[in-house]
Design a protein around this motif. Structure first.
Motif, mmCIF file in Angstrom:
data_model
loop_
_atom_site.group_PDB
_atom_site.id
_atom_site.type_symbol
_atom_site.label_atom_id
_atom_site.label_comp_id
_atom_site.label_asym_id
_atom_site.label_seq_id
_atom_site.Cartn_x
_atom_site.Cartn_y
_atom_site.Cartn_z
ATOM 1 N N ALA A 294 -50.276 33.553 19.384
ATOM 2 C CA ALA A 294 -49.146 34.464 19.358
ATOM 3 C C ALA A 294 -49.549 35.747 20.033
ATOM 4 C CB ALA A 294 -49.162 34.990 17.872
ATOM 5 N N GLN A 295 -50.842 36.105 20.287
ATOM 6 C CA GLN A 295 -51.198 37.112 21.204
ATOM 7 C C GLN A 295 -50.851 36.708 22.557
ATOM 8 O OE1 GLN A 295 -55.609 37.962 21.719
ATOM 9 N NE2 GLN A 295 -54.967 40.012 21.503
ATOM 10 N N ASN A 296 -51.210 35.604 23.027
ATOM 11 C CA ASN A 296 -51.008 34.898 24.210
ATOM 12 C C ASN A 296 -49.447 35.148 24.550
ATOM 13 O OD1 ASN A 296 -53.350 34.474 24.934
ATOM 14 N ND2 ASN A 296 -53.082 32.108 25.070
ATOM 15 N N GLY A 297 -48.621 34.677 23.281
ATOM 16 C CA GLY A 297 -46.789 34.795 23.572
ATOM 17 C C GLY A 297 -46.643 36.469 23.804
ATOM 18 N N LEU A 298 -47.330 37.186 23.140
ATOM 19 C CA LEU A 298 -46.911 38.597 23.303
ATOM 20 C C LEU A 298 -47.228 38.921 24.647
ATOM 21 C CD1 LEU A 298 -46.131 41.035 21.275
ATOM 22 C CD2 LEU A 298 -48.425 41.739 21.527
ATOM 23 N N LYS A 299 -48.440 38.932 25.095
ATOM 24 C CA LYS A 299 -48.822 39.447 26.394
ATOM 25 C C LYS A 299 -48.581 38.570 27.397
ATOM 26 C CE LYS A 299 -52.764 41.383 26.295
ATOM 27 N NZ LYS A 299 -54.180 41.824 26.110
ATOM 28 N N MET A 300 -48.322 37.431 27.306
ATOM 29 C CA MET A 300 -48.027 36.356 28.563
ATOM 30 C C MET A 300 -46.609 36.067 28.679
ATOM 31 S SD MET A 300 -51.895 34.396 28.794
ATOM 32 C CE MET A 300 -53.199 35.272 28.525
ATOM 33 N N GLY A 301 -46.283 35.754 27.365
ATOM 34 C CA GLY A 301 -44.820 34.974 27.388
ATOM 35 C C GLY A 301 -44.941 33.567 27.131
ATOM 36 N N PHE A 302 -44.034 32.954 27.922
ATOM 37 C CA PHE A 302 -44.057 31.557 27.801
ATOM 38 C C PHE A 302 -45.253 31.089 28.744
ATOM 39 C CE2 PHE A 302 -39.565 32.169 26.664
ATOM 40 C CZ PHE A 302 -39.408 31.550 25.718
ATOM 41 N N ALA A 303 -45.651 31.619 29.627
ATOM 42 C CA ALA A 303 -46.924 31.254 30.353
ATOM 43 C C ALA A 303 -48.211 31.189 29.515
ATOM 44 C CB ALA A 303 -47.211 32.516 31.555
ATOM 45 N N MET B 63 -49.192 35.957 37.313
ATOM 46 C CA MET B 63 -49.897 36.862 36.426
ATOM 47 C C MET B 63 -51.230 37.396 37.171
ATOM 48 S SD MET B 63 -50.105 35.095 32.532
ATOM 49 C CE MET B 63 -51.496 33.833 33.147
ATOM 50 N N GLU B 64 -51.874 38.451 36.739
ATOM 51 C CA GLU B 64 -53.036 38.836 37.271
ATOM 52 C C GLU B 64 -54.091 38.003 36.882
ATOM 53 O OE1 GLU B 64 -56.066 42.684 37.132
ATOM 54 O OE2 GLU B 64 -54.252 42.458 35.873
ATOM 55 N N ARG B 65 -54.621 37.490 37.624
ATOM 56 C CA ARG B 65 -55.644 36.506 37.788
ATOM 57 C C ARG B 65 -54.757 34.919 37.640
ATOM 58 N NH1 ARG B 65 -60.361 39.660 34.725
ATOM 59 N NH2 ARG B 65 -61.124 41.373 36.435
ATOM 60 N N GLY C 131 -45.152 35.365 18.322
ATOM 61 C CA GLY C 131 -45.806 36.517 19.145
ATOM 62 C C GLY C 131 -44.273 37.062 19.874
ATOM 63 N N MET C 132 -43.549 36.457 20.740
ATOM 64 C CA MET C 132 -42.431 36.739 21.545
ATOM 65 C C MET C 132 -41.435 37.443 20.545
ATOM 66 S SD MET C 132 -42.242 33.939 24.608
ATOM 67 C CE MET C 132 -43.046 32.580 23.738
ATOM 68 N N ALA C 133 -41.350 36.988 19.293
ATOM 69 C CA ALA C 133 -40.329 37.398 18.435
ATOM 70 C C ALA C 133 -40.830 38.883 18.087
ATOM 71 C CB ALA C 133 -40.075 36.449 17.245
ATOM 72 N N ALA C 134 -42.158 39.072 18.007
ATOM 73 C CA ALA C 134 -42.759 40.462 17.598
ATOM 74 C C ALA C 134 -42.410 41.403 18.850
ATOM 75 C CB ALA C 134 -44.368 40.187 17.192
ATOM 76 N N LEU C 135 -42.695 40.797 20.085
ATOM 77 C CA LEU C 135 -42.340 41.681 21.099
ATOM 78 C C LEU C 135 -40.663 42.061 21.137
ATOM 79 C CD1 LEU C 135 -43.653 42.626 23.829
ATOM 80 C CD2 LEU C 135 -42.725 40.461 24.786
ATOM 81 N N ALA C 136 -40.037 40.982 20.896
ATOM 82 C CA ALA C 136 -38.354 41.628 20.806
ATOM 83 C C ALA C 136 -38.164 42.503 19.817
ATOM 84 C CB ALA C 136 -37.708 40.451 20.780
ATOM 85 N N THR C 137 -39.004 42.632 18.626
ATOM 86 C CA THR C 137 -38.331 43.458 17.370
ATOM 87 C C THR C 137 -39.165 44.668 16.946
ATOM 88 O OG1 THR C 137 -39.671 41.985 15.911
ATOM 89 C CG2 THR C 137 -37.197 41.115 16.242
ATOM 90 N N LEU C 138 -40.225 44.418 17.557
ATOM 91 C CA LEU C 138 -41.278 45.772 17.012
ATOM 92 C C LEU C 138 -41.241 46.802 18.163
ATOM 93 C CD1 LEU C 138 -44.532 44.026 15.854
ATOM 94 C CD2 LEU C 138 -42.579 44.815 14.395
#
Length: 504
Positions: free
Chosen positions: A66-75, A236-238, A295-302
């Motif tokens: 979920a953290q990866n989804g929030l910070k990196m999206g689908f990548a 992405m960076e790196r 995680g991406m849903a959290a990005l979309a709503t929070l």
């Protein structure tokens, strides 16, 4: 507070009771060490698939994906896709796992003794346990944080209350109760139950997210906050380092992650073991994509202030108010199922290596009986549980959780994958190369973890990053195996020619 209610508490309580009863019910069938560590090698395909899937998805998995989804999206799903590819390739070809299962060993280091000697077996066991316990050390804390935040508690209060310590202790006590007594048999039985509960809860939550948040809003949030790099990992960076490191990591996991390999070694046959890999392969993509969507849903709503500085907490914060009562209980039961399955399997895994390989010299000298062997295994698993409790409270996690797990796993994955491949397919491999490979593979990730914690070197370690240190570990381990083995061969030939002397 969140939406957690008495109904949810009842659902969770009933599930925990069923798990304890099921786990303890099989303890009477544990009479030999082989039963305790590899379930008597009687695991069939369907139980193997359920057990492997349940073991490799815990709360810690849900949190880092979920953290990866929030910070990196689908990548952020790249590691799961690469692991699916690795599972398919190894499962179809039988690369390394066929000779490993055919050898009839209980752990990977046991295989190395015939090729490299008892010292390499012992050192392999040490480095496996070191990397494994450091890797698992954050599981209890992460699980406790997820449960408390999802139930509506504020993580800022964890330092001033004992809620986290209490929830960690309860989790450990439940898992240790049936794992210590029943070993692998209990793990397999509870894994099957946990796989069902976990799968139902994940699907229900994901469907509700897609209905209420919407696929379009999730895509839009990734585009807005992350841009093209949210879809293409190389932007992405790196990015190249991230992909290359995870490619090495995932193939090494499939070949030598003892918790995964234990399912191969517990299978009825080599064919069943290979099929377990093939049938489980696509699950590893799903285990990154589904929590990644959360995680991406959290990005979309929070709002940004709701996400806070620690992105690891964003997903459980989102779920705490998003899920209705009833479904909240099903989710927490499912996450408890996932967490207990992972913790029990991993405790048994590292305990098995300690008993089978690190204590091998003592075991052979004193000729322990099967009854004493089982008792010692149970004691080791209990001590591992205590270590996890105290380490989880003590270690300050820095950076992404996935990066920490990748680096600590690499402490042994880099060298063990090289040793396994060399043991199976390179006739010139020897103990010099094996020793060098183990040392070189461990130096880089351990060094990075230490430098990351020291104030004087933390900034420099951040610049180097976990991916470079990880790639250096895999490259260094492979080079050490080749150079060390060839050097010993050259010295033996030189000594032989010198001893023989010139012809007269």
């Amino acid at each position: 507070m969140g939406n957690f209610s008495l109904l949810d508490a009842g659902i969770v309580g009933i599930y925990l009771l069923l798990t304890i009863v099921a786990g303890l019910a099989v303890r009477k069938y544990v009479g030999k060490v082989e039963h305790y560590i590899v379930a008597g090698r009687e695991m069939n395909l369907y139980l193997g698939v359920a057990s492997l899937a349940a073991t490799e998805f815990g709360i810690v998995t849900c949190m880092y994906t979920a953290q990866n989804g929030l910070k990196m999206g689908f990548a952020g799903a790249v590691p799961g896709i690469l692991q699916t590819v690795a599972m398919l390739v190894v499962g179809i070809t039988g690369f390394c796992i066929k000779p490993l299962r055919d050898a009839g060993v209980m752990t990977i280091p046991e295989l190395f003794e015939n090729k490299f000697g008892s010292n390499v077996r012992w050192l392999s066991g040490v480095v496996i346990v070191l990397g494994g316990l450091l890797n698992m050390g954050v599981f209890l804390r992460t699980g406790g944080e997820f449960l408390l935040i999802t139930m509506g508690y504020n993580p800022a209060e964890f330092a001033t209350t004992y809620r986290l310590e209490i929830i960690m202790s309860i989790l450990l006590l439940i898992v240790a109760m049936y794992t210590v007594l029943g070993g692998m048999l209990s793990v397999l039985v509870t894994d099957f139950l946990q796989f069902i509960v976990m799968s139902i809860s994940m699907l229900l939550v994901t469907i509700l997210i897609l209905i209420k948040v919407g696929w379009g809003n999730i895509i839009s949030a990734v585009e807005t906050h992350l841009g093209p790099k949210g879809f293409n990992p190389f932007l992405m960076e790196r990015g190249w380092e991230f992909v290359a490191f995870n490619l090495c990591l995932q193939f090494a996991v499939v070949l030598t992650w003892q918790a995964v390999i234990q399912r191969i070694l517990s299978a009825k046959s080599t064919r069943v073991g290979k099929l377990i890999y093939v049938h489980t392969s696509f699950f590893f993509t799903a285990r990154f994509i589904i929590p990644g969507l959360w995680g991406m849903a959290a990005l979309a709503t929070l709002l940004p202030e709701q996400i806070g500085e620690n992105s690891l907490y964003a997903m459980p914060r989102f779920l705490s108010t998003f899920l209705p009562s009833g479904l909240m209980g099903i989710l927490i039961a499912g996450m408890l199922a996932a967490d207990m399955s992972t913790d029990s399997a991993y405790m048994l895994t590292w305990g098995g290596v300690i008993y089978n390989d690190i204590l091998a010299p003592i075991r052979k000298k004193h000729q322990w009986s099967e009854k004493k062997g089982v008792l010692i295994n149970r004691t080791i698993v209990a001590l591992i549980g205590l270590f996890l409790l105290f380490y989880g409270l003590w270690y300050p996690l820095k950076g992404n959780l996935w990066d920490y797990l990748g680096v600590t796993g690499t402490i042994y994955l880099s060298s063990m994958s090289v040793l396994l491949i060399a043991c199976c397919y390179w006739k010139h491999a020897n103990n010099w190369g094996a020793m060098g490979s183990i040392i070189a593979g461990a130096v880089f990730p351990i060094g990075f973890l230490i430098l990351q914690q020291l104030p004087q070197t933390a900034e420099w370690a951040q610049q180097v990053g976990p991916y470079k240190s990880g790639l250096a570990s895999y490259a260094g381990s492979a080079l050490a195996m080749i150079i060390g083995s060839l050097l010993k061969i050259a010295l033996i030939k030189d000594k032989a020619s010198t001893t023989k002397g010139p012809k007269i």
